[in-house]
Scaffold this active site. Structure first.
Site, PDB file in Angstrom:
ATOM      1  N   GLU A  22     -50.297  91.214 -55.017  1.00 33.69           N
ATOM      2  CA  GLU A  22     -51.967  91.685 -55.563  1.00 33.69           C
ATOM      3  C   GLU A  22     -52.040  92.949 -55.926  1.00 33.69           C
ATOM      4  O   GLU A  22     -53.097  93.212 -55.633  1.00 33.69           O
ATOM      5  CB  GLU A  22     -52.535  91.937 -54.034  1.00 33.69           C
ATOM      6  CG  GLU A  22     -54.242  92.245 -54.055  1.00 33.69           C
ATOM      7  CD  GLU A  22     -54.887  92.468 -52.460  1.00 33.69           C
ATOM      8  OE1 GLU A  22     -55.791  92.165 -52.306  1.00 33.69           O
ATOM      9  OE2 GLU A  22     -54.189  92.725 -51.799  1.00 33.69           O
TER      10      GLU A  22
ATOM     11  N   ALA B 214     -61.317  89.758 -55.123  1.00 32.24           N
ATOM     12  CA  ALA B 214     -61.432  89.594 -52.595  1.00 32.24           C
ATOM     13  C   ALA B 214     -62.686  89.889 -52.708  1.00 32.24           C
ATOM     14  O   ALA B 214     -63.606  89.708 -51.303  1.00 32.24           O
ATOM     15  CB  ALA B 214     -59.766  89.616 -52.486  1.00 32.24           C
TER      16      ALA B 214
ATOM     17  N   TYR C  59     -58.713  94.920 -44.361  1.00 35.61           N
ATOM     18  CA  TYR C  59     -58.168  93.477 -44.474  1.00 35.61           C
ATOM     19  C   TYR C  59     -57.427  93.394 -43.977  1.00 35.61           C
ATOM     20  O   TYR C  59     -57.026  93.271 -42.736  1.00 35.61           O
ATOM     21  CB  TYR C  59     -57.427  94.617 -46.201  1.00 35.61           C
ATOM     22  CG  TYR C  59     -58.363  94.003 -46.980  1.00 35.61           C
ATOM     23  CD1 TYR C  59     -60.081  93.726 -47.045  1.00 35.61           C
ATOM     24  CD2 TYR C  59     -57.755  94.344 -48.531  1.00 35.61           C
ATOM     25  CE1 TYR C  59     -60.685  93.096 -48.384  1.00 35.61           C
ATOM     26  CE2 TYR C  59     -59.054  93.267 -49.483  1.00 35.61           C
ATOM     27  CZ  TYR C  59     -60.426  93.186 -49.363  1.00 35.61           C
ATOM     28  OH  TYR C  59     -60.717  92.981 -50.881  1.00 35.61           O
TER      29      TYR C  59
END
Length: 341
Positions: free
Chosen positions: A284, A72, A194
Site C-alpha cells: 500500500e 481508498a 481501517y
C-alpha cells in the site's frame, strides 16, 4: 516475480480531485454539477504521475506487479446518492484501467464499487462486470461500511450482500475488504477506522456460516488483518464457544491477509500466527504511512524488507510474493500465463 496485491492510485493528477470537489458542490447546487466528460487527463499526465511515484518505488524496492485500485479514502461512499457514487466509481476505475494499459507489465486493476448507504448492492453489478470483462480487472474492493464510520449496513454475513458474492463467484474474483474515509470524529480514517474494519470483517465472518453458502468466495483482509493475528487466541476461543469448526476449516479456506504491516515485529507475528498459504505480499505504498522509520532509516511501507528479514523459508517467501496471489486472484494468474509469465 513479486506481486503487490494492495496498491491505490493515490497520486492521480490534481484534475481528478478538482472534478470531485465540483461534483460534491453539485449535490447542493445542481447548476455546479460537472459532467464526466469535463474531466480531461492526458496519457502523459498519467505517465508522469506513475513513473515518478509508484513505478519508481517499485523499481527501487524490487516489486514487479501491483494490483491497482482507486484511492481508498477517495471512494467516500457516504457522499451523495447512488448516482454520485456510480459516476465517481466509473471515472476512478477508468483511470486505473488506463494506467494498466499504459504500464501493462507493472499494473493490473481492481475495481472500486459504486456503493451508497442504504442502496441495494445489486446496483454495483454493472460496474463490476464492466471492470472485469472490459478492463481486465482481477478483483474488487468491497466497503463493509458505506456510511463512513457509522456502520449502518448489515454485517457481511447478511443476505443483503449476497448479490455481490454471487457475481464474485461467477466472475471468479476475490474482494479486498476495504473501508473508505471516516466521517465519524471518533475514528481516525487510517489509524482506527481501517484497522477496526479489518478486525470487524473477520469477526462477522467468524460468527456466521457464510462460506457454507459460498465455499469458493475469497476475501482479502488488508493491513495484516487489523487486530486478528495479535488476538488469534481470542478468536479461536470465541469460535470454540460458538461451536464453530477450527478456524483453519471455518475461515482460512476463504480469508486471506496482506503484509501491509509497517514494522518487523508485526510481520514476524503475522507470519508466525497465520499460515503462510493465507498471506499475500502487499505494501500500500504512497498510502497511509509514507515516512521514514527513524529506527531503521528505511520507509515504513517498504514491506519487502520485512519479508526478507523474516524466518520464512525461500519456498514460503515465494508463496507470499507470488504463489498465493496467483491462487487467490485466478484472473491475475490467467493474465500472467497469457503473457508467458
Amino acid at each position: 516475480m513479486i506481486i503487490d496485491v494492495h496498491g491505490h492510485y493515490t497520486t492521480a493528477p490534481k484534475a481528478l480531485e478538482d472534478w470531485r470537489n465540483r461534483q460534491i458542490a453539485g449535490i447542493k447546487d445542481p447548476s455546479a454539477k460537472p459532467k464526466a466528460s469535463e474531466l480531461k487527463i492526458s496519457d502523459d499526465e498519467l505517465r508522469e504521475s506513475i513513473v515518478n511515484n509508484q513505478l519508481k518505488k517499485m523499481q527501487e524496492r524490487g516489486s514487479d506487479l501491483t494490483i491497482f485500485s482507486p484511492r481508498a479514502s477517495f471512494m467516500a461512499h457516504h457522499i451523495g446518492d447512488f448516482e454520485v457514487s456510480s459516476t465517481w466509481a466509473a471515472i476512478c476505475n477508468e483511470l486505473c484501467a488506463r494506467v494498466s494499459q499504459l504500464f501493462p507489465d507493472h499494473f493490473i486493476g481492481a475495481a472500486m464499487l459504486p456503493q451508497s448507504p442504504g442502496v441495494d448492492p445489486r446496483t454495483c453489478i454493472p460496474e463490476m462486470e464492466n471492470c472485469v470483462k472490459e478492463y481486465g480487472f482481477v478483483g474488487i474492493n468491497l466497503n463493509p461500511d458505506p456510511s463512513g464510520g457509522h456502520w449502518t449496513s448489515p454485517p457481511l454475513s447478511d443476505r443483503h450482500w449476497y448479490p455481490i458474492y454471487e457475481k464474485m463467484v461467477e466472475l471468479n474474483i476475490p474482494a479486498m475488504i476495504h473501508v473508505s474515509t471516516s466521517c465519524n470524529a471518533c475514528f481516525h480514517t487510517t489509524g482506527a477506522h481501517y484497522l477496526n474494519a479489518d478486525t470487524t470483517a473477520f469477526m462477522q465472518c467468524l460468527t456466521s456460516d457464510l462460506f457454507k453458502d459460498f465455499p469458493t468466495l475469497k476475501f482479502l483482509i488488508p493491513h495484516g488483518g487489523g487486530a486478528v493475528p495479535y488476538h488469534w487466541g481470542r478468536f479461536r476461543g470465541l469460535a470454540q464457544e460458538m461451536k464453530k469448526p477450527l478456524l483453519k476449516d471455518h475461515l482460512l479456506k476463504n480469508i486471506f491477509f496482506d503484509t501491509c504491516v509497517y514494522h518487523q515485529p508485526g510481520i514476524d507475528l503475522l507470519t508466525k500466527v497465520i499460515p503462510v498459504d493465507n498471506i499475500l505480499f502487499a505494501s500500500e505504498m504512497i498510502g497511509a504511512v509514507k515516512g521514514i522509520d527513524p529506527e531503521t532509516g528505511f520507509p515504513y511501507d517498504d514491506t519487502k524488507r520485512y519479508i526478507e528479514a523474516s524466518t520464512l523459508s525461500a519456498q514460503d517467501r515465494h508463496k507470499v510474493y507470488e504463489g498465493n496471489a496467483r491462487r487467490v486472484f485466478p484472473r491475475l494468474d490467467a493474465a500472467l500465463k497469457a503473457k508467458g509469465k
